[in-house]
Write an enzyme that holds these catalytic residues in place. Structure first.
Site, short mmCIF file in Angstrom:
data_model
loop_
_atom_site.label_atom_id
_atom_site.label_comp_id
_atom_site.label_asym_id
_atom_site.label_seq_id
_atom_site.Cartn_x
_atom_site.Cartn_y
_atom_site.Cartn_z
N GLU A 53 -5.56 1.77 -7.03
CA GLU A 53 -5.88 0.75 -6.05
C GLU A 53 -7.34 0.88 -5.62
OE1 GLU A 53 -2.07 -0.52 -3.65
OE2 GLU A 53 -2.82 1.36 -2.90
N HIS A 83 -2.01 6.64 -0.23
CA HIS A 83 -2.56 5.30 -0.08
C HIS A 83 -3.94 5.39 0.59
CE1 HIS A 83 -3.05 1.14 1.27
NE2 HIS A 83 -2.14 0.82 0.36
N ASN A 125 4.58 -2.82 -0.51
CA ASN A 125 4.23 -2.00 0.65
C ASN A 125 4.07 -2.92 1.86
OD1 ASN A 125 3.24 -0.17 2.48
ND2 ASN A 125 1.28 0.15 1.45
#
Length: 251
Positions: free
Chosen positions: A168, A96, A11
């Site tokens: 994450e 995200h 990313n």
């Protein structure tokens, strides 16, 4: 993990220009890795997706960093899955933590985005993760399962074959702090158990759950050894030549 092909996503976030991205593409084109063992996807800023797709070796796919839950319309600044596909992207990163916590995207909106992207023909890296205060309060499982449940309620079982789940922990993104291999494995194992119970045992066994959060060339091999860690979503280190080392973490 024999049935789950190792997966490494890069990313690039809001970084790069034509010159630096050209240099990075050259590093990737010259880097040695086995595409039969590891699937590699990179996500440039949207302005450069077409450029990267045209100049990057075909073994590496291209992703957008987000996309909207509509094909077109009055959504200033947004892009649609159809636009992403039109310039050669095959993947989208959705959910995200920066989209959730900087831009205020809700679990419900992210689930809508995942659903529409999949229906439009993109594959999805679906990101989940907890804040530091949530981990310290013992809420990690509750948070990530709630995020998973929103998508479970939005998409069909068949659609999961085109989803990679990216765990994450927000406190480890861009901070230099990394969950220990044991901490990451614990959450990945819980996620796989949840998928077996809520989706199907088969889906749980084949769905790739990757880790993101300050992954680098020094810690990637220890993380890759964990049974339920099927790869990485890499931020800052994907902009460096060391990214090739991370791609080869399992070898």
């Amino acid at each position: 993990m024999a049935s789950r092909k190792f997966f490494v996503g890069g990313n690039w976030k809001m970084n790069g220009d034509r010159e630096s991205i050209g240099s990075l593409v050259q590093v990737l084109n010259n880097g040695e890795f086995n595409p039969t063992e590891t699937e590699v996807v990179v996500a440039p800023p949207m302005l450069y997706v077409g450029l990267v797709q045209q100049s990057l070796r075909p073994e590496i796919a291209v992703s957008v960093q987000t996309c909207h839950a509509a094909a077109k319309g009055a959504f200033t600044g947004e892009i649609s899955p159809q636009m992403a596909l039109d310039v050669g992207a095959q993947w989208a990163i959705i959910g995200h933590s920066e989209r959730r916590n900087v831009f205020g995207e809700s679990d419900a909106l992210i689930a809508q985005k995942v659903k529409f992207a999949l229906e439009s023909g993109l594959k999805v890296m679906f990101c989940i993760g907890e804040l530091l205060e949530q981990r310290e309060a013992g809420l990690t499982s509750e948070v990530v399962i709630r995020q998973m449940e929103e998508v479970r309620n939005a998409i069909s079982l068949a659609a999961w074959q085109n989803v990679v789940v990216a765990y994450e922990p927000v406190w480890a993104i861009g901070t230099g702090k990394t969950a220990t291999p044991e901490q990451a494995q614990e959450v990945h194992h819980q996620l796989r158990e949840w998928m077996a119970a809520q989706l199907s045992a088969e889906l749980a066994s084949v769905t790739r759950i990757i880790y993101g959060g300050s992954v680098n060339a020094n810690n990637c091999r220890d993380l890759a050894k964990q049974e339920d860690i099927d790869g990485f979503l890499v931020g800052g280190a994907s902009l460096k030549p060391d990214f090739i080392t991370i791609i080869n973490a399992q070898s």
